[in-house]
Scaffold this motif. Structure first.
Motif, mmCIF file in Angstrom:
data_model
loop_
_atom_site.group_PDB
_atom_site.id
_atom_site.type_symbol
_atom_site.label_atom_id
_atom_site.label_comp_id
_atom_site.label_asym_id
_atom_site.label_seq_id
_atom_site.Cartn_x
_atom_site.Cartn_y
_atom_site.Cartn_z
ATOM 1 N N THR A 96 0.839 -1.209 0.000
ATOM 2 C CA THR A 96 0.000 0.000 0.000
ATOM 3 C C THR A 96 0.868 1.251 0.000
ATOM 4 O O THR A 96 0.608 2.198 -0.753
ATOM 5 C CB THR A 96 -0.916 -0.001 1.243
ATOM 6 O OG1 THR A 96 -1.626 -1.236 1.273
ATOM 7 C CG2 THR A 96 -1.905 1.145 1.188
ATOM 8 N N ASN A 169 -6.630 -9.029 -8.077
ATOM 9 C CA ASN A 169 -7.626 -8.956 -7.003
ATOM 10 C C ASN A 169 -8.709 -7.999 -7.487
ATOM 11 O O ASN A 169 -8.387 -6.850 -7.806
ATOM 12 C CB ASN A 169 -6.961 -8.389 -5.729
ATOM 13 C CG ASN A 169 -7.939 -8.195 -4.591
ATOM 14 O OD1 ASN A 169 -9.086 -8.619 -4.642
ATOM 15 N ND2 ASN A 169 -7.471 -7.526 -3.539
ATOM 16 N N ASP A 197 1.287 -3.905 -9.940
ATOM 17 C CA ASP A 197 0.975 -4.397 -8.599
ATOM 18 C C ASP A 197 0.970 -5.922 -8.661
ATOM 19 O O ASP A 197 0.035 -6.529 -9.183
ATOM 20 C CB ASP A 197 -0.390 -3.833 -8.180
ATOM 21 C CG ASP A 197 -0.847 -4.324 -6.821
ATOM 22 O OD1 ASP A 197 -0.234 -5.261 -6.268
ATOM 23 O OD2 ASP A 197 -1.841 -3.770 -6.305
ATOM 24 N N TYR A 200 0.338 -10.719 -5.609
ATOM 25 C CA TYR A 200 -0.007 -12.158 -5.631
ATOM 26 C C TYR A 200 0.872 -12.928 -6.609
ATOM 27 O O TYR A 200 0.478 -13.971 -7.132
ATOM 28 C CB TYR A 200 -1.495 -12.334 -5.971
ATOM 29 C CG TYR A 200 -2.395 -11.613 -4.992
ATOM 30 C CD1 TYR A 200 -2.639 -12.128 -3.729
ATOM 31 C CD2 TYR A 200 -2.966 -10.378 -5.312
ATOM 32 C CE1 TYR A 200 -3.424 -11.454 -2.812
ATOM 33 C CE2 TYR A 200 -3.758 -9.692 -4.400
ATOM 34 C CZ TYR A 200 -3.982 -10.232 -3.146
ATOM 35 O OH TYR A 200 -4.754 -9.560 -2.233
ATOM 36 N N SER A 228 4.436 -7.701 -1.990
ATOM 37 C CA SER A 228 4.128 -7.659 -0.551
ATOM 38 C C SER A 228 4.529 -8.957 0.137
ATOM 39 O O SER A 228 4.115 -10.037 -0.290
ATOM 40 C CB SER A 228 2.626 -7.445 -0.365
ATOM 41 O OG SER A 228 2.264 -7.611 0.978
ATOM 42 N N LYS A 231 1.548 -11.108 1.785
ATOM 43 C CA LYS A 231 0.866 -12.159 1.026
ATOM 44 C C LYS A 231 1.725 -13.417 0.959
ATOM 45 O O LYS A 231 1.256 -14.528 1.154
ATOM 46 C CB LYS A 231 0.601 -11.693 -0.411
ATOM 47 C CG LYS A 231 -0.066 -10.362 -0.523
ATOM 48 C CD LYS A 231 -1.492 -10.438 -0.084
ATOM 49 C CE LYS A 231 -2.032 -9.040 0.108
ATOM 50 N NZ LYS A 231 -3.348 -9.033 0.698
ATOM 51 N N LYS A 239 2.824 -5.686 7.431
ATOM 52 C CA LYS A 239 2.862 -4.542 6.504
ATOM 53 C C LYS A 239 4.278 -4.298 5.980
ATOM 54 O O LYS A 239 4.890 -3.253 6.220
ATOM 55 C CB LYS A 239 2.323 -3.271 7.185
ATOM 56 C CG LYS A 239 0.848 -3.299 7.519
ATOM 57 C CD LYS A 239 -0.093 -3.512 6.350
ATOM 58 C CE LYS A 239 -0.034 -2.384 5.337
ATOM 59 N NZ LYS A 239 -1.084 -2.564 4.281
#
Ligand code: PMP
Ligand code: GLN
Length: 383
Positions: A96, A169, A197, A200, A228, A231, A239
């Motif tokens: 994020t 997503n 992004d 995943y 990330s 995940k 985070k």
């Protein structure tokens, strides 16, 4: 006080709303995307050790070097791209933050940003805070594939940036090689920047290749590739994410990152660096792990009135409930949580045009027992 909201249309996110409703109703929470099983024991031990070893002060602004080096190795292993840990990798407080910072780095007032609906909810507010405007391109069920010639037609003189998300997503759509090539051509032809992004990235199913913006030369030059650890290692609450971008883009990215958070949680950076070194199978095994969950959930729901849409990646499953109810998707999700005891996310909230297509999203990153219990409840539903 003259506090005019900069985001007048923004309220509480659907993820917060639905998780809260699940808690109040003691419903099984298949809404917000997070695992209900523990992270790998070795990773938890590592975090403990790092804390006790005193790794508790500010990390370097760009992130702990050992972790950036591991990310460089991972990027080479997965995609064959060599990146420089010093000048091209920045650790952030979740994907994020990386998305927010990358958007602030390139978008100026009046710029247009192409996003595909359904879209993850954080893109548009970040673009608007930078003074830009999102241009929404709607993807449609059941496959949610991108019509690239149509995307070219939406590019204007103001278009500065395109944001893509694969695996996607909430739809589970995964870019093909042709999609990545088409994106690379678009970006090159119109001189756009790209945010890819890829949170995943390690959850691509059915033996399909794991593809990325990292593999396209034209995208490497102009992209911020975001991922990330929340995940990948089942620790969404830590985070911790990162951004890979060429040096010129990384320089601008870090100018903003250093004033948004400066740096991210230090012990977790050391812990993840260590686990990436010692347990690469945790990453390589992720697709198989989640494919099993997807298949288990689908098998459990095969006797239900839900019609499942294709899911090629991520840990989300879309389901059409038109055989069960005429309620709109938000109302259906409220009643599902309240009356049936299962929380899900309505698909319409991911699109600006908020059309109700009688489709909802379930998160299957759950223990088998949780999926079983949820499915038992869902199978009882009929008109
Ligand atoms: N992008 C997408 C598509 C996501 O689904 C999420 C979170 N679920 C994020 C970004 C944010 O990731 P993080 O929790 O690391 O901030
Ligand atoms: N990305 C998660 C999801 O799609 C939610 C993250 C959040 O709550 N902001 O469910």
């Amino acid at each position: 006080m003259d506090l005019r909201s900069k985001l007048p249309w923004v309220g509480t996110t659907i993820f917060t709303q639905m998780s809260q409703l699940a808690l109040e109703q003691q419903a099984i929470n298949l809404s917000q995307g997070f695992p209900d099983f523990p992270a790998p024991e070795a990773l938890l031990q590592q975090l403990n050790q790092q804390v006790l070893a005193g790794k508790n002060q500010y990390a370097p602004m760009a992130g702990v070097l050992e972790l950036r080096q591991q990310i460089a190795r991972l990027t080479e292993r997965c995609y064959g791209r060599m990146v420089n840990a010093d000048t091209e990798v920045t650790i952030t407080s979740g994907a994020t933050e990386a998305l927010f910072v990358a958007i602030q780095a390139v978008v100026r007032p009046g710029d247009e940003v192409l996003v595909f609906d359904p879209a993850y909810d954080s893109y548009q507010p970040a673009v608007e805070l930078a003074g830009g405007k999102t241009v929404h391109i709607q993807l449609t069920a059941p496959d949610y594939r991108i019509d690239w010639p149509a995307v070219h037609r939406r590019v204007s003189d103001q278009t500065k940036l395109i944001i893509v998300n694969s695996p996607h997503n909430p739809t589970g759509m995964v870019f093909s090689q042709q999609d990545w090539q088409a994106l690379a051509e678009l970006v090159q032809q119109h001189g756009l920047f790209c945010i890819s992004d890829e949170v995943y990235e390690h959850m691509v199913f059915d033996g399909a290749p794991q593809l990325s913006a990292h593999q396209q030369a034209a995208l490497q030059e102009r992209s911020f590739v975001v991922s990330s650890f929340g995940k990948t290692f089942h620790v969404t609450g830590w985070k911790l994410g990162y951004c890979v971008a060429p040096p010129a883009l990384t320089t601008e990215f870090r100018k903003i990152h250093q004033y948004v958070t400066f740096s991210s949680f230090t012990p977790a950076q050391y812990a993840i660096a260590s686990i990436l070194e010692t347990s690469p199978e945790l990453v390589t095994g992720l697709a198989g792990f989640y494919q099993q969950k997807r298949d288990r959930f689908a098998a459990l729901l095969s006797q239900s009135q839900f019609k499942l849409l294709p899911c090629a990646g991520t840990y989300f499953q879309l389901a059409d409930y038109s055989a069960i109810s005429d309620l709109d998707d938000l109302e259906f999700c409220r009643s599902l949580a309240t009356d049936v005891g299962v929380a899900a996310i309505p698909l319409s909230v991911f699109s600006r045009q908020e059309q109700d297509s009688k489709i909802i999203r379930f998160c299957f990153a759950k223990q088998d027992a949780t999926l079983q219990q949820a499915a038992e409840r869902l199978c009882r539903l009929s008109r």
